[in-house]
Design a protein around this motif. Structure first.
Motif, PDB file in Angstrom:
ATOM      1  N   ARG A 242      56.606  14.737 -15.725  1.00 16.79           N
ATOM      2  CA  ARG A 242      56.760  15.897 -14.837  1.00 16.79           C
ATOM      3  C   ARG A 242      57.400  17.045 -15.643  1.00 16.79           C
TER       4      ARG A 242
ATOM      5  N   ASP B 107      58.829  20.298 -13.823  1.00 17.12           N
ATOM      6  CA  ASP B 107      60.160  20.063 -13.251  1.00 17.12           C
ATOM      7  C   ASP B 107      61.214  19.964 -14.361  1.00 17.12           C
TER       8      ASP B 107
ATOM      9  N   TYR C 200      62.620  13.567 -16.023  1.00 17.57           N
ATOM     10  CA  TYR C 200      61.358  14.174 -15.578  1.00 17.57           C
ATOM     11  C   TYR C 200      60.271  14.006 -16.640  1.00 17.57           C
TER      12      TYR C 200
ATOM     13  N   LYS D 183      62.174  23.420 -15.438  1.00 13.93           N
ATOM     14  CA  LYS D 183      63.045  24.053 -14.431  1.00 13.93           C
ATOM     15  C   LYS D 183      64.480  23.550 -14.569  1.00 13.93           C
ATOM     16  N   SER D 184      64.641  22.264 -14.829  1.00  7.60           N
ATOM     17  CA  SER D 184      65.986  21.725 -15.034  1.00  7.60           C
ATOM     18  C   SER D 184      66.621  22.310 -16.287  1.00  7.60           C
TER      19      SER D 184
END
Length: 613
Positions: free
Chosen positions: A304, A307, A299, A310-311
């Motif tokens: 990104r 994202d 990402y 979040k991962s």
């Protein structure tokens, strides 16, 4: 195909150049120093960079979190002295060392899915092993003499040829467009359809085409799954978890030989079921991959960052650990982008051989991957049933002996889970290769025992099982785990494609040549040939393979910036004399000077001394 560097990244890189005095070069680290990319940045400047980072990537609501994360990323050993951290946060960081296997469910799910990918690899390999006893007769190849031997070899080598020539090189574009998860989904589809097609083939050319199609799934899978695991797993357990590729490949081999043993008595369709049954682990792989978090480093490569965070939140135990890893990887990615500029497919390929830091990783991955074929494991994995029949086994007993080989190969992979991050990658290889050489040589000489002797069958089996026992904790798990970690993020897919293509190309050469070699040299000559290659591989590993244990993926940039001549010189002038004095003359007072010099501020809390030994 690489994301462009933002103006903010360029400014940060320029600021960093000024602050790091002296700054380590990713191309030529002649002092062999390993340095945190945040090393030497003044506190106020570091906090300003954290604030700039949060504004640039939309984390303004977590400004305080990323300030703490930046301080922790710069000085992870000194977290106890940081008043900014709460006691709960400090306890979570302590647990990284005291409870290093206490990881999140999402992380273990990722490792499990990557392990399923490995099980598919092993089962595909063993299906052909059992089928070798019957499909040549089905297609009239046994009556063709030498030509039949070559055709059988080509059919067995089909997936590896397709992987080496096409499949592995698809990994880079597939990962660019589809991500790690999408690539594994592609692979799961090909590994399902092609093996079912193999079981339905009506002629040997049809079987060969299906085996080639299998390579289009096998190649990208072998390049992507270890990278996917390596990018998601923390440094202090990365080797132990990423090496599950070998553990589950061995488990897939065990499942394959079990299926061969169960199915061999069903009649003329036995070989069809043995080949086709390999779809079983491919189905849960294809479905389950979507329940894993995508690689946060992928990402970040695509810019990104939301994202990616979040991962990381799914993969780490606390928000602080997720923020620390995000900020730390971001800073090193700036360094990589400024030093390693390959931006097109062909550009990244040529970088592997022209950029010094990349060239050293390319050489090391080539050594460790080709050594897996040089050691001779696949002459047994591909043809164990045939080899055991040569020593006087019945078909049933040959399959039972192959099952024993698969069981030993799997059970002895477990010790590597606990030793690969402590004993180290190099030490595991340097210990196991000499032992593989003598066991393989002994197995070859046992074929000289007269046929009918009650000693022949058990002795051949014993030394082949001992060979597998030495292979499984060493050259079994190390190549894929090692190759997945040695390339920087900018070139990781291309580098892993090179490494796996090397491995599978030579696997295809072995698969093609061994039936003819077995006939021309006899089992004794063939085994002696591979015993000699074990010795050669040992020498290559000793001089050309840097240690990577317990270093973050970003710190390995500096390990591979050390000139190879310095590494070779160290082995000749320091390591070999030390080993002789210590273990030949039993001088316990001798000390080994470490190869690498770690700066005071590091990015991990374990592994204090020389990765070079």
């Amino acid at each position: 195909m690489m994301s462009s560097v933002s103006s903010r990244d360029k400014k940060e890189s320029q600021d960093h150049d000024v602050e790091l005095q002296p700054r380590l070069e990713l191309a030529n680290n002649v002092q062999a120093r390993i340095q945190n990319p945040l090393y030497g940045i003044p506190r106020e400047k570091l906090l300003q960079q954290a604030d700039d980072f949060t504004r640039e990537y939309g984390f303004e609501d977590r400004s305080e979190l990323f300030r703490k994360a930046a301080l922790l990323a710069q000085s992870p050993k000194k977290f106890e002295e940081m008043p900014e951290l709460t006691e709960d946060e400090k306890e979570a960081i302590r647990r990284e060392t005291t409870h290093r296997w206490s990881q999140t469910r999402a992380l273990y799910m990722t490792v499990f899915i990557c392990s399923l990918a490995a099980a598919v690899q092993g089962w595909d390999q063993e299906g052909s092993n059992g089928a070798n006893l019957s499909f040549p007769e089905e297609f009239g190849l046994t009556s063709k003499g030498d030509l039949g031997d070559w055709i059988v070899g080509i059919i067995n080598a089909g997936p590896y040829m397709a992987s080496a020539i096409i499949g592995c090189w698809l990994g880079d574009p597939l990962n660019y467009y589809l991500g790690r998860r999408g690539t594994l989904f592609w692979c799961g589809i090909f590994c399902t359809i092609s093996v079912i097609g193999s079981g339905l083939a009506q002629t040997w050319p049809q079987l060969f085409v299906c085996r080639l199609l299998l390579g289009l799934g096998m190649g990208p899978k072998a390049t992507t799954a270890p990278v996917f695991a390596a990018e998601n797993v923390p440094a202090n357990v990365r080797g132990g978890l990423v090496m599950s590729w070998q553990l589950w490949t061995a488990f897939g081999i065990l499942l394959g030989v079990t299926a061969n043993l169960i199915l061999y008595q069903v009649g003329p369709i036995a070989w069809r079921l043995q080949l086709g049954s390999a779809f079983i682990p491919a189905v849960p792989l294809t479905i389950g991959v979507w329940f894993c978090p995508e690689s946060p480093r992928w990402y970040m490569k695509k810019n990104r960052y939301q994202d990616a965070f979040k991962s990381f939140l799914r993969l780490r135990n606390t928000e602080l650990q997720a923020a620390k890893d995000l900020f730390y990887v971001h800073r090193q990615l700036i360094e990589e982008r400024s030093a390693l500029k390959g931006s097109t497919y062909l550009g990244r390929f040529f970088d592997l051989f022209t950029v010094p830091r990349l060239r050293r990783a390319t050489l090391a991955s080539w050594v460790v991957m080709i050594a897996q074929q040089m050691c001779g494991i696949n002459i047994i994995a591909f043809y164990s049933s045939t080899i055991f029949k040569e020593s006087g086994f019945s078909e049933r007993d040959a399959l039972l002996a192959s099952f024993g080989f698969g069981l030993v190969n799997w059970l002895f992979a477990f010790p590597a889970v606990f030793t690969i991050d402590t004993f180290g990658r190099r030490n595991l290889l340097l210990f196991t290769f000499p032992n593989m050489a003598w066991t393989l040589l002994a197995a070859g000489f046992c074929f000289l025992i007269r046929t009918g002797s009650p000693a022949k069958v058990p002795l051949v089996s014993l030394f082949i099982f001992l060979f597998a026992a030495f292979y499984s904790p060493g050259e079994g798990p190390v190549p894929f785990a090692y190759s997945a970690e040695v390339f920087p993020l900018t070139h990781r897919e291309m580098g892993m494609g090179w490494a796996v293509a090397t491995n599978l190309f030579w696997a295809s050469v072995l698969g093609i040549t061994f039936p003819r070699m077995l006939r021309a040299l006899t089992p004794t000559g063939a085994f002696a040939f591979y015993a000699g290659l074990n010795v050669l591989a040992f020498v290559m590993i000793l001089f050309l393979l840097p240690e990577t244990k317990q270093r973050t993926l970003e710190e390995l940039d500096y390990v591979f910036a050390v000139p190879m001549r310095k590494h070779v010189s160290y082995q000749l002038t320091e390591f070999i004399p030390y080993w002789i004095r210590r273990y030949v003359f039993w001088n316990k007072n001798v000390e080994l000077r470490p190869l690498y010099n770690f700066d005071e501020v590091e990015s991990i809390t374990v592994f204090e001394k020389g990765a070079g030994h």
